[in-house]
Design a protein around this motif. Structure first.
Motif, PDB file in Angstrom:
ATOM      1  N   ALA A   1      47.045  64.839  68.698  1.00 35.79           N
ATOM      2  CA  ALA A   1      47.457  64.162  67.469  1.00 35.79           C
ATOM      3  C   ALA A   1      48.681  64.839  66.854  1.00 35.79           C
ATOM      4  CB  ALA A   1      46.304  64.137  66.465  1.00 35.79           C
ATOM      5  N   ARG A   2      48.702  66.150  66.867  1.00 33.01           N
ATOM      6  CA  ARG A   2      49.848  66.887  66.312  1.00 33.01           C
ATOM      7  C   ARG A   2      51.116  66.602  67.108  1.00 33.01           C
ATOM      8  NH1 ARG A   2      50.501  71.754  66.533  1.00 33.01           N
ATOM      9  NH2 ARG A   2      51.677  72.002  64.635  1.00 33.01           N
ATOM     10  N   ARG A   3      51.002  66.563  68.416  1.00 32.31           N
ATOM     11  CA  ARG A   3      52.181  66.293  69.240  1.00 32.31           C
ATOM     12  C   ARG A   3      52.722  64.885  68.995  1.00 32.31           C
ATOM     13  NH1 ARG A   3      52.670  70.977  69.297  1.00 32.31           N
ATOM     14  NH2 ARG A   3      52.142  72.372  71.009  1.00 32.31           N
ATOM     15  N   ILE A   4      51.826  63.929  68.815  1.00 26.17           N
ATOM     16  CA  ILE A   4      52.276  62.572  68.498  1.00 26.17           C
ATOM     17  C   ILE A   4      53.032  62.584  67.178  1.00 26.17           C
ATOM     18  CG2 ILE A   4      51.566  60.204  67.984  1.00 26.17           C
ATOM     19  CD1 ILE A   4      51.120  60.966  70.886  1.00 26.17           C
ATOM     20  N   ARG A   5      52.502  63.270  66.193  1.00 24.96           N
ATOM     21  CA  ARG A   5      53.145  63.300  64.872  1.00 24.96           C
ATOM     22  C   ARG A   5      54.486  64.018  64.908  1.00 24.96           C
ATOM     23  NH1 ARG A   5      48.544  63.986  60.197  1.00 24.96           N
ATOM     24  NH2 ARG A   5      47.039  62.509  61.032  1.00 24.96           N
ATOM     25  N   GLU A   6      54.657  64.933  65.853  1.00 23.92           N
ATOM     26  CA  GLU A   6      55.948  65.591  65.994  1.00 23.92           C
ATOM     27  C   GLU A   6      57.034  64.602  66.413  1.00 23.92           C
ATOM     28  OE1 GLU A   6      55.489  68.885  68.631  1.00 23.92           O
ATOM     29  OE2 GLU A   6      54.171  69.992  67.274  1.00 23.92           O
ATOM     30  N   THR A   7      56.635  63.473  66.956  1.00 24.15           N
ATOM     31  CA  THR A   7      57.598  62.416  67.277  1.00 24.15           C
ATOM     32  C   THR A   7      57.834  61.502  66.071  1.00 24.15           C
ATOM     33  OG1 THR A   7      55.973  60.776  68.053  1.00 24.15           O
ATOM     34  CG2 THR A   7      56.713  62.424  69.638  1.00 24.15           C
ATOM     35  N   GLN A   8      57.254  61.862  64.917  1.00 21.94           N
ATOM     36  CA  GLN A   8      57.340  61.101  63.664  1.00 21.94           C
ATOM     37  C   GLN A   8      56.640  59.742  63.769  1.00 21.94           C
ATOM     38  OE1 GLN A   8      61.594  61.190  62.614  1.00 21.94           O
ATOM     39  NE2 GLN A   8      61.155  62.938  61.292  1.00 21.94           N
TER      40      GLN A   8
END
Length: 535
Positions: free
Chosen positions: A36-43
């Motif tokens: 989930a964090r990695r997805i959010r790093e893509t905004q």
């Protein structure tokens, strides 16, 4: 009046998501939160939900994409967690990671077996199809493997995208239905090409746009708080950490003086922190803070207690009692604000319990006082605008709304404070010893310019004594454990390779300046197998 709260992320299946979202079906992987964090790093916004979420509920959610996490089970085991097979026919792009890929293969008619050789750690990814999911992922790049099963037969229509020396099906795809699987973990930092793969799935396959930004979150949160609270008053328990401080700033921007902060000094804070916190908020930030000194009652509440979870329970109970007394004295208040974060919600959740076997798919390591720890008869409705955020996102929000860097960069500090950095019984004497030792650790880390380079740097007091010699006299005193770790997110951590000269300086200062200590040791255990905190 019972607590009224926002619907938690695990219940998103009951409502349509308001923004572009990638959902992660959690099968008990230690890395689900990291995905989930990695997805959010893509905004792009992401949420972790239960693997038991039905295809119909997912259809109503209308996510842009679905990711199936890894997990500790084998798909052929009796009682292994299964997703609703109808999800493969929703027309929504799906990426299966490790167990998620094996489940996809198994449910769609392929075959998964126990591998002759497991594959753990780094592996070179050899790319057979450099398009689509693996666009711009370099051939031979390192990916992190952790599996004992392998796919030996693919479902009809699937093709191999990549392989490794030990795994013939390291990445697979059914391009027409946009179903993809990877045997490795692209979300972990050890996977060099992992973020590129994730960006391909999010942007090119799911057709998402980068709309999950700090500015958008702040604007949305201020608007939602104003609409929810109206002209009512809000009470916030301020701890001085980045979470509660960011929340205080955000709420003050939204509702101004309708916010009242209460700082309860439970006696377990670090040296000089309570006085500095109150002065900072009152005089520099002009946010009202009510200071409550309750150190004696908290120390009495855990007298003789040695079990860490019992310490947490009693401290939490005492906090609620003290807070309720303060709220009645300062009230009335309609709302209670909490700095609950998304990891608190995920880690405290009991959503991954198999309804048939009763077995947990994921294990709750520690209880979180912000989630599930409040009494049912507490007379507040909850305001939790940070509930959707990870720690790094909170820091970004803090900076965006003007929180000073000294608070934004404040290292994580446990809610029970020094009470769980004293192993065993907590006494006034031991607290004073630990405060003095901890201050020296922080002072020297700051002087060396390393404060922002380590995730946490602190001291731990052990409930034993050892023989030493000082000034030609025998001593029998406590040892202090130094704990310095590096981490990106706190989920995994490694001990910090700081200079020996620094360790020597800290050790010399503690032994010479802290009465009651004659030995200093350095903890070189990573997480896992250890945890960052000792309790």
């Amino acid at each position: 009046m019972t607590i009224q709260t926002e619907m938690p992320p695990q219940d998103t299946s009951l409502r349509r998501l308001a923004r572009q979202t990638i959902v992660i079906l959690d099968f008990g992987s230690q890395y689900s939160e990291l995905i989930a964090r990695r997805i959010r790093e893509t905004q792009v916004y992401s949420e972790v939900i239960s693997y038991r979420t039905s295809a119909e509920q997912l259809r109503l959610l209308n996510p842009k994409g679905i990711i199936l996490s890894g997990g500790p089970n084998s798909v052929y085991d009796k009682g292994a967690p299964q997703c609703d097979p109808a999800i493969w026919h929703l027309g929504i792009p799906i990426l299966g990671v490790c167990y998620g890929m094996q489940l996809m293969v198994n449910q769609l008619g392929g075959q998964v077996v126990r591998a002759e050789r497991g594959e753990y750690g780094k592996a070179a990814l050899r790319i057979d199809d450099p398009t689509d999911l693996l666009t711009n992922v370099e051939d031979g790049t390192t990916m992190w493997m952790s599996h004992g099963d392998s796919c030996v037969k693919l479902p009809e229509g699937f093709e191999i995208l990549a392989h490794t020396e030990n795994t013939s099906c390291a990445a697979i795809a059914e391009h027409n239905t946009k179903l993809y699987g990877v045997q490795f973990h692209p979300e972990v930092v050890h996977s060099i090409g992992g973020l590129a793969l994730i960006r391909n799935f999010v942007y090119h396959i799911c057709d998402c746009e980068p709309t999950w930004t700090t500015a958008a979150f702040v604007e949305e949160s201020v608007r939602e708080v104003r609409a929810k609270v109206g002209d009512k008053r809000v009470l916030l328990a301020l701890s001085g950490g980045v979470d509660s401080s960011t929340l205080a700033f955000l709420l003050h921007r939204a509702i101004g003086d309708k916010l009242t902060c209460v700082f309860i000094d439970q006696g377990f804070m670090r040296k000089h922190e309570p006085e500095r916190l109150v002065k900072l908020f009152r005089e520099q930030f002009h946010i009202p803070v009510e200071y409550v000194n309750a150190s004696d009652r908290f120390l009495a509440a855990i007298a003789g207690v040695t079990d860490p979870e019992e310490k947490r329970r009693r401290i939490g109970h005492e906090f609620i009692s003290t807070f309720e007394e303060s709220s009645k004295r300062l009230g009335p208040f309609d709302y209670l604000a909490q700095g609950t974060l998304y990891p608190d919600v995920i880690e405290s959740a009991d959503t991954n319990v198999d309804p048939k076997t009763g077995e947990r798919v994921a294990v709750k390591i520690k209880s979180h006082h912000n989630v599930g720890g409040l009494p049912k008869d507490l007379r507040f409705k909850l305001v939790e605008p940070l509930r959707k955020l990870f720690k790094d996102e909170v820091r970004k929000v803090g900076r965006a709304i003007g929180l000073p860097e000294e608070i934004v960069q404040r290292q994580p500090f446990p809610g029970p404070g020094l009470a769980i950095r004293i192993i065993g019984e907590v006494t006034a004497e031991r607290l004073e010893i630990l405060r003095d030792a901890d201050l020296i650790v922080r002072q020297e880390i700051n002087r060396q310019g390393l404060y922002n380079d380590v995730w946490q740097a602190f001291a731990v007091l052990l409930p034993i004594r050892s023989v030493g010699v000082m000034g030609d006299q025998r001593t029998y005193a406590y040892p202090i454990v130094l704990r310095l770790v590096t981490s990106e997110d706190g989920m995994t951590a490694d001990w910090a390779r700081v200079p020996y000269d620094l360790l020597e300086l800290i050790s010399n200062r503690i032994v010479n300046e802290v009465k009651g200590v004659n030995r200093v040791v350095y903890d070189i255990t990573s997480k896992p197998p250890g945890t960052i905190e000792w309790e």
